[in-house]
Scaffold this motif. Structure first.
Motif, PDB file in Angstrom:
ATOM      1  N   SER A  44       2.830  -3.128  -6.891  1.00  0.00           N
ATOM      2  CA  SER A  44       2.662  -4.516  -6.459  1.00  0.00           C
ATOM      3  C   SER A  44       3.444  -5.434  -7.382  1.00  0.00           C
ATOM      4  O   SER A  44       3.573  -5.167  -8.581  1.00  0.00           O
ATOM      5  CB  SER A  44       1.178  -4.907  -6.474  1.00  0.00           C
ATOM      6  N   GLN A  45       3.979  -6.518  -6.831  1.00  0.00           N
ATOM      7  CA  GLN A  45       4.737  -7.496  -7.609  1.00  0.00           C
ATOM      8  C   GLN A  45       3.955  -8.794  -7.815  1.00  0.00           C
ATOM      9  O   GLN A  45       4.521  -9.802  -8.226  1.00  0.00           O
ATOM     10  CB  GLN A  45       6.066  -7.815  -6.897  1.00  0.00           C
ATOM     11  N   SER A  46       2.668  -8.777  -7.554  1.00  0.00           N
ATOM     12  CA  SER A  46       1.857  -9.982  -7.684  1.00  0.00           C
ATOM     13  C   SER A  46       1.589 -10.321  -9.146  1.00  0.00           C
ATOM     14  O   SER A  46       1.729  -9.481 -10.035  1.00  0.00           O
ATOM     15  CB  SER A  46       0.524  -9.804  -6.957  1.00  0.00           C
ATOM     16  N   ALA A  47       1.179 -11.567  -9.388  1.00  0.00           N
ATOM     17  CA  ALA A  47       0.849 -12.000 -10.742  1.00  0.00           C
ATOM     18  C   ALA A  47      -0.354 -11.228 -11.271  1.00  0.00           C
ATOM     19  O   ALA A  47      -0.405 -10.857 -12.452  1.00  0.00           O
ATOM     20  CB  ALA A  47       0.563 -13.504 -10.764  1.00  0.00           C
ATOM     21  N   GLN A  48      -1.333 -10.955 -10.411  1.00  0.00           N
ATOM     22  CA  GLN A  48      -2.521 -10.225 -10.835  1.00  0.00           C
ATOM     23  C   GLN A  48      -2.176  -8.799 -11.245  1.00  0.00           C
ATOM     24  O   GLN A  48      -2.709  -8.268 -12.225  1.00  0.00           O
ATOM     25  CB  GLN A  48      -3.559 -10.213  -9.701  1.00  0.00           C
ATOM     26  N   HIS A 103       0.695  -7.806 -12.442  1.00  0.00           N
ATOM     27  CA  HIS A 103       1.399  -7.871 -13.719  1.00  0.00           C
ATOM     28  C   HIS A 103       0.438  -8.208 -14.865  1.00  0.00           C
ATOM     29  O   HIS A 103       0.656  -7.770 -16.000  1.00  0.00           O
ATOM     30  CB  HIS A 103       2.531  -8.899 -13.651  1.00  0.00           C
ATOM     31  N   HIS A 156      11.467 -13.808 -11.494  1.00  0.00           N
ATOM     32  CA  HIS A 156      10.379 -13.223 -10.713  1.00  0.00           C
ATOM     33  C   HIS A 156       9.072 -13.952 -11.042  1.00  0.00           C
ATOM     34  O   HIS A 156       8.599 -13.945 -12.176  1.00  0.00           O
ATOM     35  CB  HIS A 156      10.247 -11.744 -11.043  1.00  0.00           C
ATOM     36  N   GLY A 207       5.919 -13.377 -10.127  1.00  0.00           N
ATOM     37  CA  GLY A 207       4.771 -12.547 -10.478  1.00  0.00           C
ATOM     38  C   GLY A 207       4.792 -12.124 -11.933  1.00  0.00           C
ATOM     39  O   GLY A 207       3.767 -12.149 -12.615  1.00  0.00           O
ATOM     40  N   GLY A 247       2.096 -13.645 -14.499  1.00  0.00           N
ATOM     41  CA  GLY A 247       1.203 -12.624 -15.060  1.00  0.00           C
ATOM     42  C   GLY A 247       1.184 -12.668 -16.580  1.00  0.00           C
ATOM     43  O   GLY A 247       0.130 -12.524 -17.204  1.00  0.00           O
TER      44      GLY A 247
END
Length: 568
Positions: free
Chosen positions: A362-366, A368, A405, A407, A411
């Motif tokens: 996954s590339q989401s902030a969460q 990361h 990026h 995310g 993150g």
């Protein structure tokens, strides 16, 4: 008659093969190119049961020694009859002790400026001369009032551009609207401009002032070089530039870069139970493994036993046959992993080092945020030191450069929030705010930078959709210096059409850390730290290549097994 030292080695016999183990195979250092031997030589030191000298096979050889940069005058290449780890360590230890000054932003800016000039000196303008300008008289055809630089010495083909560098924008003197292919470089505010100008104009007094000052602190082209490696390596030049007695910059012969297989190093650490901060080498497993000829023979024997069908197509067929014998849920399946890396620049060895290599889905902030938790937890466990950011703890991480990026950046900002969730200390940049009150974007504003190469590449895609004025305004946002009227620049972009307006909204509203990460006056990063921080992630790309060197040009079987190891 010359004197000699005799070492008597115990000889053991292999009970399976009934052959004795030759102690020569256990010598720690690789044998040199000078060698020879004779059979049936009388040895007066060894005698039979009757006390008579016995006949032996005599082998004469030499130690390969060390290859060192000649800018070090400590006598690496003097003849020797023995050597040991302590002796070598003493030789390669820098004579000038490094002071805390070496790790400051001032050092980074100086070394970056020096490296930039050396690159210009080595490569020059790559423009290929046409018949129209081959006969140009450099000395007479240049307006002397415009030239603040001097000719850069480099060796190219006869058709390479002989132009001088002009300090106004640091460009080739022949660069014009008619010949845009000539060298032109901008964003020089990232360098020590005074030192760079002294180098370009060959101002010996100013150059000496700069270099002698930093030499007192243990770095720069005037200090002794401690770069050394095995003689069997084949790098043509030292990683460092030095100024010789005549005041000329040069690089001396040293070994090539050593690229370690990451999987092997992991296995070696496991086998040794390695806990030291430095990376282990084969000699730590057994001294004889420093003998490269011995290692080569061991590898060949192991490969034959491990891969009896070779590492080509037949080897792959054998691997498939073994895989088909496993239960279905144990078969090899591909996954949609995405790679994440953290690199750092090693000033002493002039190379990028990969500190972290991870795979996420996954590339989401969460995602990361979870990744950063794991990475820094492992780092703390390995080093026994907590994770520290300078804007929070007063030391350690001062800046981070990354691509745009969202995310990844967000993150990391969220991770900083967790670090100071209960920290009521005031922010050093905004004393009226406590650290626990800062949000993710506030944290990023204090240490995060974006790669200008990625930034310019993205802007370039809009060049045909916006006017020249808007395009220039977009590029101007990447700067360490304050603009005369920032709001006017933002308005120019906002009025530049739908695509320009969407681009600006992304940088100011959607991706809120982007503008401060590009435009220093909008961030809280100190100016000297900003200049010292790399403006691009090119070093990361180099390390990315290095870490993948053990994953390219593999045999068919090796490639499949390598991918399988990562997917597992």
């Amino acid at each position: 008659m010359g004197q000699a030292i005799i070492h008597v080695f115990p000889i053991s016999v292999d009970h399976d093969t009934h052959k004795f183990n030759n102690p020569k195979a256990c010598f720690q250092y690789s044998l040199g190119d000078g060698h020879g031997g004779r059979k049936n030589v009388v040895c007066h030191f060894l005698r039979d049961s009757d006390g008579k000298p016995i006949h032996c096979n005599r082998i004469s050889t030499s130690c390969k020694g060390l290859k060192a940069c000649i800018a070090n005058i400590n006598g690496f290449n003097t003849p020797h009859s023995y050597t040991h780890h302590t002796h070598v360590s003493k030789l390669v230890t820098p004579q000038t002790a490094f002071s805390p000054y070496n790790d400051t932003a001032k050092r980074e800016v100086f070394m970056k400026t020096f490296a930039f000039f050396c690159a210009l000196q080595e490569h020059g303008c790559a423009f290929q001369i046409t018949a129209d300008i081959v006969d140009i008289d450099i000395e007479n055809d240049v307006d002397n009032e415009d030239v603040v630089g001097t000719a850069v010495s480099w060796e190219h083909s006869p058709t390479s551009c002989p132009g001088k560098l002009i300090m106004r924008t640091d460009r080739c003197e022949y660069c014009s609207s008619a010949d845009r292919a000539h060298l032109i470089l901008q964003n020089l505010q990232e360098f020590n401009v005074n030192y760079l100008q002294a180098l370009l104009t060959n101002n010996l007094v100013a150059i000496a002032s700069h270099e002698e000052n930093v030499a007192r602190h243990g770095y720069g082209p005037l200090v002794l070089c401690s770069f050394v490696d095995s003689l069997v390596e084949h790098k043509q030049t030292c990683a460092h530039w030095h100024r010789n007695a005549a005041g000329i910059l040069e690089r001396d012969a040293t070994p090539r870069r050593i690229v370690c297989d990451s999987g092997f190093m992991k296995g070696l650490c496991t086998a040794l139970g390695w806990t030291s901060h430095r990376s282990p080498n084969l000699a730590d497993l057994h001294p004889s493994l420093a003998n490269l000829d011995h290692v080569d023979q061991l590898i060949k024997n192991f490969c034959y036993e491990k891969y009896p069908m070779g590492t080509g197509f037949e080897g792959v067929r054998l691997l498939v046959d073994k895989d088909n014998q496993l239960p279905h849920d144990a078969h090899y399946h591909l996954h949609g992993w995405q790679e994440f890396e953290i690199e750092a620049w090693d000033n002493n060895h002039m190379r990028s080092l990969t500190g972290t290599r991870a795979f996420i889905t996954s590339q989401s902030a969460q995602a990361h945020l979870l990744l950063f938790r794991c990475i820094f937890a492992i780092a703390s466990e390995d080093t026994g030191m907590p994770v520290l950011f300078k804007h929070i703890h007063g030391s350690s991480y001062e800046s981070v450069v990354a691509d745009a990026h969202m995310g990844q950046g967000l993150g990391l900002g969220m991770f900083c929030m967790e670090l100071c969730a209960n920290n009521e200390a005031p922010c050093i940049y905004k004393p009226h705010r406590q650290l626990r009150q800062l949000n993710a974007y506030d944290h990023l504003r204090r240490f995060y930078r974006l790669c200008i190469v990625h930034f310019k590449r993205n802007v370039l895609t809009l060049r045909t959709h916006v006017s020249k004025e808007v395009y220039i305004a977009m590029l101007s946002l990447s700067s360490s210096e304050a603009q005369p009227n920032l709001q006017q620049t933002l308005d120019t972009i906002n009025w530049g059409g739908r695509k320009a307006r969407a681009w600006l909204k992304n940088k100011v509203e959607t991706n809120k850390f982007a503008l401060p990460a590009l435009y220093r006056p909008a961030s809280f990063i100190p100016e000297d730290t900003w200049r010292a921080c790399p403006a691009t992630t090119n070093g990361n790309e180099q390390a990315h290549r290095n870490v993948n060197c053990d994953s390219v040009n593999l045999t068919l079987l090796g490639g499949i097994m390598r991918g399988r190891a990562f997917d597992d």
